[in-house]
Design a protein around this motif. Structure first.
Motif, mmCIF file in Angstrom:
data_model
loop_
_atom_site.group_PDB
_atom_site.id
_atom_site.type_symbol
_atom_site.label_atom_id
_atom_site.label_comp_id
_atom_site.label_asym_id
_atom_site.label_seq_id
_atom_site.Cartn_x
_atom_site.Cartn_y
_atom_site.Cartn_z
ATOM 1 N N GLY A 18 41.575 -14.186 -23.596
ATOM 2 C CA GLY A 18 41.366 -14.551 -22.151
ATOM 3 C C GLY A 18 40.969 -13.330 -21.311
ATOM 4 O O GLY A 18 41.884 -12.256 -21.374
ATOM 5 N N PRO A 19 40.105 -13.413 -20.397
ATOM 6 C CA PRO A 19 39.289 -14.739 -19.928
ATOM 7 C C PRO A 19 38.084 -14.461 -20.590
ATOM 8 O O PRO A 19 37.376 -15.445 -20.527
ATOM 9 C CB PRO A 19 38.827 -14.371 -18.530
ATOM 10 C CG PRO A 19 38.988 -12.798 -18.378
ATOM 11 C CD PRO A 19 40.022 -12.280 -19.427
ATOM 12 N N MET A 20 37.870 -13.647 -21.743
ATOM 13 C CA MET A 20 36.772 -13.595 -22.415
ATOM 14 C C MET A 20 36.322 -14.502 -23.627
ATOM 15 O O MET A 20 35.252 -14.730 -23.981
ATOM 16 C CB MET A 20 36.307 -11.917 -22.926
ATOM 17 C CG MET A 20 36.335 -11.014 -22.030
ATOM 18 S SD MET A 20 34.822 -10.820 -20.940
ATOM 19 C CE MET A 20 33.992 -10.034 -22.354
ATOM 20 N N MET A 21 37.444 -15.009 -24.063
ATOM 21 C CA MET A 21 37.397 -15.685 -25.275
ATOM 22 C C MET A 21 38.624 -16.805 -25.326
ATOM 23 O O MET A 21 39.885 -16.478 -24.790
ATOM 24 C CB MET A 21 37.533 -14.719 -26.642
ATOM 25 C CG MET A 21 38.808 -13.898 -26.745
ATOM 26 S SD MET A 21 38.567 -12.839 -28.179
ATOM 27 C CE MET A 21 37.452 -11.727 -27.777
ATOM 28 N N SER A 22 38.173 -17.874 -26.200
ATOM 29 C CA SER A 22 39.504 -18.908 -26.279
ATOM 30 C C SER A 22 40.445 -18.286 -27.122
ATOM 31 O O SER A 22 40.378 -17.481 -27.813
ATOM 32 C CB SER A 22 38.701 -20.279 -27.085
ATOM 33 O OG SER A 22 38.366 -19.778 -28.161
ATOM 34 N N GLU A 23 41.582 -18.885 -27.184
ATOM 35 C CA GLU A 23 42.572 -18.811 -27.888
ATOM 36 C C GLU A 23 42.270 -18.467 -29.683
ATOM 37 O O GLU A 23 42.587 -17.950 -30.512
ATOM 38 C CB GLU A 23 43.770 -19.325 -27.760
ATOM 39 C CG GLU A 23 45.245 -19.043 -28.806
ATOM 40 C CD GLU A 23 45.279 -17.414 -28.786
ATOM 41 O OE1 GLU A 23 45.739 -16.989 -29.791
ATOM 42 O OE2 GLU A 23 45.371 -17.018 -27.659
ATOM 43 N N GLU A 24 41.407 -19.654 -29.970
ATOM 44 C CA GLU A 24 40.962 -19.807 -31.416
ATOM 45 C C GLU A 24 40.265 -18.500 -31.912
ATOM 46 O O GLU A 24 40.092 -17.928 -32.717
ATOM 47 C CB GLU A 24 40.057 -21.008 -31.499
ATOM 48 C CG GLU A 24 39.765 -21.310 -32.937
ATOM 49 C CD GLU A 24 38.597 -22.626 -33.052
ATOM 50 O OE1 GLU A 24 38.110 -22.484 -34.203
ATOM 51 O OE2 GLU A 24 38.655 -23.177 -32.184
ATOM 52 N N THR A 25 39.138 -18.318 -30.605
ATOM 53 C CA THR A 25 38.453 -16.845 -31.174
ATOM 54 C C THR A 25 39.111 -15.696 -31.092
ATOM 55 O O THR A 25 39.115 -14.852 -31.958
ATOM 56 C CB THR A 25 37.294 -17.006 -30.212
ATOM 57 O OG1 THR A 25 36.464 -18.064 -30.035
ATOM 58 C CG2 THR A 25 36.360 -15.583 -30.282
ATOM 59 N N ALA A 26 40.176 -15.482 -30.155
ATOM 60 C CA ALA A 26 41.023 -14.425 -29.947
ATOM 61 C C ALA A 26 41.749 -14.358 -31.395
ATOM 62 O O ALA A 26 42.056 -13.320 -31.826
ATOM 63 C CB ALA A 26 42.139 -14.593 -28.946
#
Length: 136
Positions: A61-69
């Motif tokens: 975050g804040p650029m991506m969700s935890e799943e995407t990260a």
């Protein structure tokens, strides 16, 4: 229109480990290390060249969700994010020997190419890095 590239970004999995590698082993210098609350803004640069910085960004975050990260972290580890840095040096073979002595693990030894001498290694996270001694 544009007059410079000021920042490039690569993903790292641990910013403190990235500092140890990029500053301690490669000899870059810290430009910015700022806690923004939602993320740590950590940049390094070649000594004496603060106008061109590398953002060592941790996926999240804040650029991506935890799943995407998590997906990005897996890609970084595989060396599949497309993150590549290319440095220049006056003496490729000497730089290679210096970094080898500091524990950098190379994927390619110095090789003569049409454009000069270059070699390759990966950072601790899987990012591809090259350095080149351009032909005179």
């Amino acid at each position: 229109m544009f007059n410079a590239i000021t920042h490039s970004q690569i993903y790292v999995l641990d910013q403190d480990e990235a500092l140890d590698f990029y500053v301690g082993k490669l000899g870059l210098e810290v430009n910015s290390d700022i806690d923004l609350g939602v993320m740590r803004w950590l940049t390094v640069n070649v000594p004496g060249c603060p106008e061109r910085q590398i953002l060592l960004e941790k996926p999240g975050g804040p650029m991506m969700s935890e799943e995407t990260a998590q997906q990005v972290r897996e890609l970084v580890t595989k060396g599949a994010t497309g993150g590549t840095l290319i440095f220049s040096t006056d003496d490729c073979r000497k730089t290679y020997e210096t970094l080898l002595a500091r524990g950098v693990e190379f994927t390619e030894e110095p090789t003569d190419r049409p454009y000069g001498i270059d070699c390759a290694f990966r950072d601790p996270f899987g990012n591809h890095i090259r350095f080149t001694q351009p032909k005179a």
